[in-house]
Scaffold this motif. Structure first.
Motif, PDB file in Angstrom:
ATOM      1  N   MET A   1       0.837  -1.206   0.000  1.00 45.81           N
ATOM      2  CA  MET A   1       0.000   0.000   0.000  1.00 45.81           C
ATOM      3  C   MET A   1       0.870   1.253   0.000  1.00 45.81           C
ATOM      4  SD  MET A   1      -2.958  -1.031   2.736  1.00 45.81           S
ATOM      5  CE  MET A   1      -3.683   0.600   2.592  1.00 45.81           C
ATOM      6  N   ARG A   2       0.553   2.159  -0.948  1.00 46.12           N
ATOM      7  CA  ARG A   2       1.309   3.407  -1.025  1.00 46.12           C
ATOM      8  C   ARG A   2       1.075   4.273   0.212  1.00 46.12           C
ATOM      9  NH1 ARG A   2       2.648   0.420  -4.577  1.00 46.12           N
ATOM     10  NH2 ARG A   2       2.980   0.955  -6.778  1.00 46.12           N
ATOM     11  N   ALA A   3      -0.073   4.096   0.868  1.00 41.16           N
ATOM     12  CA  ALA A   3      -0.360   4.878   2.072  1.00 41.16           C
ATOM     13  C   ALA A   3       0.636   4.570   3.177  1.00 41.16           C
ATOM     14  CB  ALA A   3      -1.790   4.603   2.549  1.00 41.16           C
ATOM     15  N   ILE A   4       1.128   3.350   3.227  1.00 38.19           N
ATOM     16  CA  ILE A   4       2.131   2.999   4.230  1.00 38.19           C
ATOM     17  C   ILE A   4       3.417   3.786   3.981  1.00 38.19           C
ATOM     18  CG2 ILE A   4       3.599   1.144   5.107  1.00 38.19           C
ATOM     19  CD1 ILE A   4       1.301  -0.776   4.650  1.00 38.19           C
ATOM     20  N   ALA A  80      -4.304  14.177 -11.341  1.00 36.63           N
ATOM     21  CA  ALA A  80      -2.995  13.531 -11.319  1.00 36.63           C
ATOM     22  C   ALA A  80      -2.879  12.511 -10.191  1.00 36.63           C
ATOM     23  CB  ALA A  80      -1.898  14.589 -11.175  1.00 36.63           C
ATOM     24  N   PHE A  81      -4.020  12.191  -9.548  1.00 37.94           N
ATOM     25  CA  PHE A  81      -4.001  11.266  -8.423  1.00 37.94           C
ATOM     26  C   PHE A  81      -5.393  10.675  -8.274  1.00 37.94           C
ATOM     27  CE2 PHE A  81      -4.103  10.236  -3.835  1.00 37.94           C
ATOM     28  CZ  PHE A  81      -2.956   9.458  -3.761  1.00 37.94           C
ATOM     29  N   PRO A  82      -5.502   9.365  -8.007  1.00 44.69           N
ATOM     30  CA  PRO A  82      -6.830   8.731  -7.905  1.00 44.69           C
ATOM     31  C   PRO A  82      -7.588   9.141  -6.651  1.00 44.69           C
ATOM     32  CG  PRO A  82      -5.105   7.152  -7.370  1.00 44.69           C
ATOM     33  CD  PRO A  82      -4.403   8.380  -7.875  1.00 44.69           C
ATOM     34  N   GLY A  83      -8.837   9.477  -6.828  1.00 43.99           N
ATOM     35  CA  GLY A  83      -9.658   9.942  -5.708  1.00 43.99           C
ATOM     36  C   GLY A  83      -9.813   8.928  -4.604  1.00 43.99           C
ATOM     37  N   ARG A  84      -9.812   7.633  -4.933  1.00 45.30           N
ATOM     38  CA  ARG A  84     -10.000   6.606  -3.909  1.00 45.30           C
ATOM     39  C   ARG A  84      -8.842   6.548  -2.916  1.00 45.30           C
ATOM     40  NH1 ARG A  84      -8.287   4.122  -8.517  1.00 45.30           N
ATOM     41  NH2 ARG A  84      -6.449   2.763  -8.366  1.00 45.30           N
ATOM     42  N   SER A  85      -7.702   7.139  -3.282  1.00 47.56           N
ATOM     43  CA  SER A  85      -6.526   7.089  -2.413  1.00 47.56           C
ATOM     44  C   SER A  85      -6.351   8.338  -1.557  1.00 47.56           C
ATOM     45  CB  SER A  85      -5.257   6.880  -3.259  1.00 47.56           C
ATOM     46  OG  SER A  85      -5.296   5.639  -3.921  1.00 47.56           O
ATOM     47  N   VAL A  86      -7.208   9.340  -1.750  1.00 48.71           N
ATOM     48  CA  VAL A  86      -7.045  10.604  -1.024  1.00 48.71           C
ATOM     49  C   VAL A  86      -7.187  10.394   0.483  1.00 48.71           C
ATOM     50  CG1 VAL A  86      -8.018  12.894  -0.621  1.00 48.71           C
ATOM     51  CG2 VAL A  86      -7.719  12.062  -2.956  1.00 48.71           C
ATOM     52  N   LEU A  87      -8.254   9.754   0.909  1.00 49.54           N
ATOM     53  CA  LEU A  87      -8.488   9.566   2.341  1.00 49.54           C
ATOM     54  C   LEU A  87      -7.412   8.681   2.988  1.00 49.54           C
ATOM     55  CD1 LEU A  87     -10.207  10.159   4.793  1.00 49.54           C
ATOM     56  CD2 LEU A  87     -11.680   8.221   4.174  1.00 49.54           C
ATOM     57  N   PRO A  88      -7.051   7.532   2.406  1.00 44.87           N
ATOM     58  CA  PRO A  88      -5.977   6.739   3.010  1.00 44.87           C
ATOM     59  C   PRO A  88      -4.665   7.507   3.125  1.00 44.87           C
ATOM     60  CG  PRO A  88      -7.181   5.407   1.424  1.00 44.87           C
ATOM     61  CD  PRO A  88      -7.681   6.811   1.277  1.00 44.87           C
ATOM     62  N   TYR A  89      -4.351   8.283   2.115  1.00 45.13           N
ATOM     63  CA  TYR A  89      -3.127   9.085   2.172  1.00 45.13           C
ATOM     64  C   TYR A  89      -3.201  10.108   3.305  1.00 45.13           C
ATOM     65  CZ  TYR A  89      -0.195   7.920  -1.889  1.00 45.13           C
ATOM     66  OH  TYR A  89       0.676   7.314  -2.758  1.00 45.13           O
TER      67      TYR A  89
END
Length: 245
Positions: A1-4, A80-89
């Motif tokens: 996971m990129r969030a990690i 330039a970035f997927p919306g589904r990843s905004v909150l985890p990031y």
């Protein structure tokens, strides 16, 4: 996971940020700088270099090296970035902020909690009103996002972006540090404020950079994006999510 990766990057960023403040602003330190403006100029240069190095590190290359919820939101709004990843990031960045600050307290001891250091929490100048801080922090974030947008619009300059961001953050800290605090990053203030109890204009430091990012992204779409067709390359900068979890 990129969030990690974002969690780890932000943890390191805050640990080093608090460490720099501890050594340069603690009167008992051998490196203490009594002049606040000089100290913040030095802190700005060091912080900019650290940020650039983290963006260029392997985790930074994987995740995009945001370390700032405002940047994550802006890249999403600039397609330039997927919306589904905004909150985890964003959650990972805020968690990393607390972890990095707590780690600095563990490593450096009571010196971090002294009023002169205050866990590295940012405070505005006594002569600055909340409205002044609002405009400075929001305006600086908006300008940074517009700068990022211009570079994204011209792919041949993308390799210079980590250095441009680092230099821009250094300049913001040096110029606005003695005035508004020069944060422009909710994650930069969240951990230090949570552990120190420093709440002066806290809502501004947490909310206004995101607002500035939204405005900057909107201006980008109005005046930059529509004149450029080279959009796909920007996904490289924000982290390769083509095989995201």
């Amino acid at each position: 996971m990129r969030a990690i990766d974002e969690f780890l990057l932000t943890t390191v960023l805050l640990f080093l940020a608090v460490t720099v403040v501890r050594w340069l602003r603690d009167p008992g330190s051998a490196l203490y700088l009594a002049d606040l403006k000089v100290a913040l100029a030095v802190i700005g240069v060091i912080s900019g270099a650290i940020l650039t190095a983290l963006i260029l590190s392997p985790p930074g290359r994987r995740s995009g090296g945001h370390m700032n919820p405002s940047v994550t939101v802006a890249l999403w709004l600039m397609d330039a970035f997927p919306g589904r990843s905004v909150l985890p990031y964003a959650l990972a960045q805020l968690a990393g902020s607390v972890t990095g600050t707590a780690l600095a307290r563990l490593v450096w001891g009571p010196a971090v909690s002294q009023p002169s250091v205050a866990y590295g929490a940012i405070r505005p100048a006594e002569t600055w009103q909340a409205s002044d801080v609002f405009l400075a922090e929001g305006g600086a974030m908006m300008a940074l996002i517009l700068l990022v947008g211009v570079i994204l619009a011209y792919p041949r300059y993308i390799r210079s972006l980590p250095y441009v961001i680092g230099a821009s953050v250094a300049l913001v800290i040096a110029l606005l540090g003695p005035r508004s605090g020069g944060s422009i990053n909710p994650a930069r203030q969240f951990g230090p404020a949570a552990l120190s109890g420093e709440t002066t204009d806290l809502w501004i430091y947490l909310v206004v950079p995101v607002l500035g990012a939204v405005i900057g992204s909107s201006i980008y779409h109005l005046f930059i994006w529509r004149f450029n067709a080279c959009r796909p390359l920007t996904y490289k900068l924000a982290g390769d999510h083509s095989q995201e979890e």
